[in-house]
Structure formats: structure tokens, C-alpha cells
Design a protein around this motif. Structure first.
Motif, mmCIF file in Angstrom:
data_model
loop_
_atom_site.group_PDB
_atom_site.id
_atom_site.type_symbol
_atom_site.label_atom_id
_atom_site.label_comp_id
_atom_site.label_asym_id
_atom_site.label_seq_id
_atom_site.Cartn_x
_atom_site.Cartn_y
_atom_site.Cartn_z
ATOM 1 N N PRO A 73 0.813 -1.226 0.000
ATOM 2 C CA PRO A 73 0.000 0.000 0.000
ATOM 3 C C PRO A 73 0.836 1.260 0.000
ATOM 4 N N CYS A 74 0.193 2.343 -0.383
ATOM 5 C CA CYS A 74 0.851 3.648 -0.304
ATOM 6 C C CYS A 74 1.227 3.881 1.160
ATOM 7 N N SER A 75 0.230 3.749 2.058
ATOM 8 C CA SER A 75 0.480 3.948 3.493
ATOM 9 C C SER A 75 0.097 2.692 4.265
ATOM 10 N N LEU A 84 7.977 -5.810 0.350
ATOM 11 C CA LEU A 84 6.707 -5.208 0.766
ATOM 12 C C LEU A 84 6.910 -3.733 1.084
ATOM 13 N N ARG A 85 6.201 -2.886 0.343
ATOM 14 C CA ARG A 85 6.317 -1.450 0.610
ATOM 15 C C ARG A 85 5.146 -0.974 1.480
ATOM 16 N N GLY A 86 5.310 0.167 2.099
ATOM 17 C CA GLY A 86 4.233 0.772 2.890
ATOM 18 C C GLY A 86 4.800 1.952 3.653
ATOM 19 N N TYR A 92 5.595 7.159 7.475
ATOM 20 C CA TYR A 92 5.712 8.622 7.502
ATOM 21 C C TYR A 92 5.459 9.084 6.069
ATOM 22 N N LYS A 93 4.392 9.845 5.876
ATOM 23 C CA LYS A 93 3.997 10.187 4.517
ATOM 24 C C LYS A 93 4.261 11.648 4.168
ATOM 25 N N PRO A 94 4.918 11.887 3.048
ATOM 26 C CA PRO A 94 5.094 13.277 2.588
ATOM 27 C C PRO A 94 3.853 13.687 1.810
ATOM 28 N N ARG A 95 2.974 14.476 2.401
ATOM 29 C CA ARG A 95 1.717 14.819 1.732
ATOM 30 C C ARG A 95 1.723 16.281 1.291
ATOM 31 N N THR A 129 10.347 1.264 3.346
ATOM 32 C CA THR A 129 9.521 2.359 3.840
ATOM 33 C C THR A 129 10.296 3.670 3.842
ATOM 34 N N GLU A 130 9.550 4.765 3.753
ATOM 35 C CA GLU A 130 10.206 6.065 3.558
ATOM 36 C C GLU A 130 10.736 6.673 4.860
ATOM 37 N N VAL A 131 11.922 7.260 4.719
ATOM 38 C CA VAL A 131 12.499 8.064 5.808
ATOM 39 C C VAL A 131 12.267 9.522 5.417
ATOM 40 N N LEU A 165 15.533 1.501 3.263
ATOM 41 C CA LEU A 165 15.094 2.871 3.551
ATOM 42 C C LEU A 165 14.804 3.589 2.237
ATOM 43 N N GLN A 166 13.601 4.109 2.131
ATOM 44 C CA GLN A 166 13.249 4.842 0.906
ATOM 45 C C GLN A 166 13.429 6.344 1.125
ATOM 46 N N ILE A 167 14.100 6.978 0.141
ATOM 47 C CA ILE A 167 14.151 8.446 0.135
ATOM 48 C C ILE A 167 13.199 8.878 -0.972
ATOM 49 N N GLY A 168 12.201 9.653 -0.609
ATOM 50 C CA GLY A 168 11.172 10.033 -1.570
ATOM 51 C C GLY A 168 11.626 11.125 -2.517
ATOM 52 N N THR A 169 10.815 11.332 -3.541
ATOM 53 C CA THR A 169 11.173 12.279 -4.597
ATOM 54 C C THR A 169 11.415 13.685 -4.060
ATOM 55 N N ARG A 170 10.612 14.071 -3.046
ATOM 56 C CA ARG A 170 10.736 15.440 -2.504
ATOM 57 C C ARG A 170 12.009 15.611 -1.702
ATOM 58 N N ASN A 171 12.609 14.511 -1.311
ATOM 59 C CA ASN A 171 13.797 14.573 -0.456
ATOM 60 C C ASN A 171 15.097 14.224 -1.189
ATOM 61 N N GLU A 192 13.407 5.421 -10.784
ATOM 62 C CA GLU A 192 12.754 6.414 -11.654
ATOM 63 C C GLU A 192 11.267 6.380 -11.315
ATOM 64 N N ARG A 193 10.678 7.538 -11.018
ATOM 65 C CA ARG A 193 9.266 7.564 -10.591
ATOM 66 C C ARG A 193 8.469 8.644 -11.305
ATOM 67 N N GLY A 194 8.992 9.074 -12.456
ATOM 68 C CA GLY A 194 8.267 10.093 -13.206
ATOM 69 C C GLY A 194 8.729 11.478 -12.844
ATOM 70 N N VAL A 227 11.625 0.981 -11.334
ATOM 71 C CA VAL A 227 10.676 1.994 -11.809
ATOM 72 C C VAL A 227 9.420 1.932 -10.946
ATOM 73 N N ASP A 228 9.028 3.055 -10.394
ATOM 74 C CA ASP A 228 7.769 3.147 -9.655
ATOM 75 C C ASP A 228 6.712 3.618 -10.641
ATOM 76 N N VAL A 229 5.907 2.669 -11.117
ATOM 77 C CA VAL A 229 4.920 3.031 -12.141
ATOM 78 C C VAL A 229 3.719 3.742 -11.527
ATOM 79 N N VAL A 286 10.052 -3.337 -10.383
ATOM 80 C CA VAL A 286 8.947 -2.404 -10.595
ATOM 81 C C VAL A 286 8.219 -2.242 -9.269
ATOM 82 N N MET A 287 7.983 -0.984 -8.902
ATOM 83 C CA MET A 287 7.228 -0.711 -7.683
ATOM 84 C C MET A 287 5.784 -0.400 -8.058
ATOM 85 N N ILE A 288 4.854 -1.052 -7.335
ATOM 86 C CA ILE A 288 3.427 -0.830 -7.605
ATOM 87 C C ILE A 288 2.685 -0.754 -6.268
HETATM 88 C C1 PEP Z 1 5.893 6.742 -2.016
HETATM 89 O O1 PEP Z 1 6.481 5.883 -2.667
HETATM 90 O O2 PEP Z 1 5.207 6.489 -1.011
HETATM 91 C C2 PEP Z 1 5.996 8.158 -2.429
HETATM 92 C C3 PEP Z 1 5.516 9.152 -1.684
HETATM 93 O O3 PEP Z 1 6.605 8.325 -3.623
HETATM 94 P P1 PEP Z 1 7.324 9.608 -4.256
HETATM 95 O O4 PEP Z 1 8.329 10.062 -3.259
HETATM 96 O O5 PEP Z 1 7.914 9.058 -5.515
HETATM 97 O O6 PEP Z 1 6.232 10.610 -4.513
#
Ligand code: PEP
Ligand code: MN
Length: 368
Positions: free
Chosen positions: A122-124, A146-148, A151-154, A184-186, A202-208, A257-259, A289-291, A316-318
Motif C-alpha cells: 500500500p501507499c500507506s 513489501l512497501r508501505g 511517515y507520509k510526505p503529503r 519504507t520512507e524516511v 530505507l526509501q528516500i522520496g522524490t521530494r527529499n 525512476e518515478r516520473g 521503476v515506480d509506475v 517495478v514498484m506498484i
Molecule cells: C511513495 O512511494 O510512497 C511516495 C511518496 O513516492 P514519491 O516520493 O515518488 O512521490
């Protein structure tokens, strides 16, 4: 031999001497850069440049006027400063050196870079039972990662921000139960140690991607990092972000790569598929690739997942949710487990062997 030919020969000789001298100067400047870097000194010293110009103007006896000498030498200084301050992309540690083997990252026996993988979930993280239902279904499909997000960057501060530490615990428990590796995202340096204590990757998101302190921190921590490309980042900027992590001592990096943001309105972002072969060519790191975040809609995930594998992606991340209609984040782009299974099957048909086949368990084997 006539005069003009002889003069041309002398001018050619002179050009070559000038070139030799410039190359010699370049070598001295590179030497200076190494010394200054070791001492931690600034590479550019404007006072020194001023002094050098003054000395040259004093020594100038023509035929070139002082302004010409000044602008010629300014060009020489500028080119030398280029050598001083900018490490070329090819000299980065992330860059593939000739003959280098592809890196395989092994997290508790699950590899990235050896054969294609899905990273799904899931996203979260929204609850234990909810995540368990998704993980059970995904692991039956052969998914090992398994992703999830906990801490969500909204975009909006009023949207669901994730379950935080409780979400981390749930993710860890569920991943362990199903023999999966969690991703999961840091979000920030303050919580990096905490996330690392619970997560496999540890995932670093696009904004970071350009949060250099965070990059250094996950480099220092040393757990594998899934680094997403900034949605406005060039590939050189992306590679430099990975370099921050490596320079801090961590080579276990997965590039994602996530767009990127373009003028296209029909998808959430624009998937830069050419980034995949380019990153594979220029680095030796696993590339995924995060589609889901690339397009932000369900109906394009299947062809894009196939395209990603065809372009050479290692994974591929989905986003997959137990009940996408009521998801607390990214509801419109998440698949059900059954939809994911159908997608994986058609991707396997388009690109045989692209990703793991469903796992046959004892309970699935019918007795005859
Ligand atoms: C995510 O994978 O949960 C996410 C927020 O992705 P991105 O940083 O690519 O927007
Ligand atoms: Mn999401």
C-alpha cells in the motif's frame, strides 16, 4: 620556401607550444585541487586571481592591449576553475567504471539486481489486518519486497500523514510473518535511526532527493537505500544525490525512476523510460521503476510495468491496497491484490521471465 609558408609553420609551432603550456597549467591546477581538497580549503581565491592579472598586465609589452590580455587570461582562469571545482560525472563513485559488474543488493536473502522483482504494497500502512491481507496475497504471487509508508510526505498538511512509529512496527511484523523485506520512507534526519531499526530498505522520496543532510544520514546508517529521482531532477543531479550516500559510506543504493514533472496533464507525472537504460549504462546500481507514482492511475500500470522490464529495470514498484476505494492516500492509483496478480500475469506474457511467478504452496496443490 616562401615567407608565408614559413610564418605559418612558425605559427603552428607556436599554437602547439601554447597548447602544451595550457595542458601543463591544467595539470598544475588539478594538483592544486587535490591539495586544497585534502586541507579543506576553498578552491576559488578571488584575491589570487586579481594578483595574477595585475602581474600579467605589468609584464605586458604588446602588441596586445591590456584589456585583450585581461580577457584572454580570464578565460584561462575560468577554464582552470572548471577543472578545480567540478568533479566530472564520470569521476563519481556511482559511475560505472569500465568492466564493472552490476551490483546485487542482498537483503536477508532477497536480492535486487540479480533478477526482476516487484516491490508492492500500500501507499500507506493503515493497520495490521489490512496490511496482512495485502502481504499474504502478494507473497502468494511471489512478491518478496513489501512497501508501505509510515511517515507520509503529503502535499496538504491536513491529509493523512501516516501512522508513524506504530506503522513501522506493523510493517516489520507483517513483513517478518510473510518472509518479506520491508521498504519504507524516511522523511527526515530525526526519525532516520528509528525507521532503520524497523525497516529492511530505507526509501528516500522524490521530494527529499536533494535533502543532502538526509542523504548523508542514510549513508552513515548503512542500510540499503531506495533513492527516488526528484520529480524536477536531471539524471546528473540524481547521480550526485546517490553520490552523497556513497560518499558517506553506503554503497547499497537502488535507483528509482518515478516520473518527472512535464507539461503533460493526463498523467500525474511523465515516466522517463529512457532514464532506465541510461542509469543502467552509466552506473552499476540496481534500477527500478515506480509506475504508480509515475502515472497516478490504474489503467496504465500494466504496459508501463512491461516497458520498465523491457528497458532493463531490475524491479517495478506498484501500490497495492486491501481496498483501494477507501485508501487513506493515493486511492485512485492503487490496485487490489487480484488486479496486481492479473497485471503480473500479463507482464509475464509480454516479457517472459520478467518477474516472479506465483508461489505454489501445499494448500494450492490439488490432490488427485
Ligand atoms: C511513495 O512511494 O510512497 C511516495 C511518496 O513516492 P514519491 O516520493 O515518488 O512521490
Ligand atoms: Mn503513494
Amino acid at each position: 620556401m616562401n615567407g608565408v609558408t614559413e610564418l605559418r609553420r612558425l605559427i603552428d609551432e607556436n599554437n602547439e607550444k601554447l597548447l602544451d603550456l595550457l595542458s601543463e597549467r591544467g595539470a598544475l591546477v588539478s594538483h592544486m585541487r587535490n591539495l586544497k581538497e585534502k586541507k579543506g580549503e576553498d578552491l576559488f581565491d578571488p584575491r589570487r586571481e586579481h594578483e595574477m592579472l595585475e602581474r600579467l598586465i605589468k609584464a605586458n609589452q604588446g602588441p596586445f592591449p591590456d584589456e585583450v590580455i585581461r580577457s584572454l587570461f580570464k578565460e584561462v582562469f575560468k577554464a582552470s576553475l572548471g577543472l578545480m571545482s567540478r568533479k566530472t560525472i564520470e569521476s563519481l563513485r556511482v559511475y560505472r567504471s569500465p568492466g564493472a559488474k552490476d551490483k546485487v543488493i542482498d537483503v536477508s536473502g532477497v536480492t535486487l539486481g540479480r533478477y526482476p522483482q516487484y516491490i508492492a504494497g500500500p501507499c500507506s500502512v493503515e493497520g495490521l489486518d489490512e496490511l496482512d491481507a495485502v502481504a499474504a496475497g502478494l507473497s502468494r504471487q511471489g512478491v518478496r519486497l513489501l512497501r508501505g509508508g509510515a511517515y507520509k510526505p503529503r502535499t496538504s498538511p491536513y491529509s493523512f500523514q501516516g501512522m508513524g512509529e506504530e506503522g513501522l512496527r506493523i510493517l516489520e511484523e507483517v513483513a517478518t510473518r510473510h518472509g518479506m523485506v520491508s521498504v519504507t520512507e524516511v522523511l527526515d534526519t530525526r526519525s532516520a535511526e528509528l525507521v532503520a531499526a524497523h525497516a529492511g530498505i530505507l526509501q528516500i522520496g522524490t521530494r527529499n532527493m536533494s535533502n543532502f543532510e538526509l542523504l548523508k544520514e542514510v549513508g552513515r546508517i548503512g542500510k540499503p537505500v531506495l533513492l527516488k529521482r526528484g520529480f524536477m531532477a536531471t539524471l546528473d543531479e540524481f547521480l550526485n544525490a546517490a553520490e552523497y550516500i556513497m560518499a558517506a559510506g553506503n554503497n547499497d543504493i537502488i535507483l528509482c525512476e518515478r516520473g518527472i514533472r512535464t507539461f503533460v496533464k493526463s498523467t500525474r507525472n511523465t515516466l522517463d523510460i529512457s532514464a532506465v537504460p541510461l542509469l543502467k549504462k552509466n552506473t552499476y546500481l540496481p534500477v527500478i521503476v515506480d509506475v504508480s507514482h509515475a502515472v497516478g492511475r490504474k489503467d496504465l500500470l500494466e504496459p508501463l510495468a512491461a516497458a520498465a522490464f523491457a528497458a532493463g529495470a531490475d524491479g517495478v514498484m506498484i501500490e497495492v491496497h486491501h481496498d483501494p476505494l477507501v485508501a487513506k492516500s493515493d486511492a485512485e492509483q492503487q490496485l487490489t491484490v487480484n488486479e496486481f496478480a492479473a497485471l503480473a500475469e500479463s507482464v509475464r506474457r509480454i516479457i517472459p521471465g520478467a518477474a516472479p511467478a506465483p508461489v505454489k504452496r501445499m494448500e494450492d496443490v490439488k490432490c488427485v
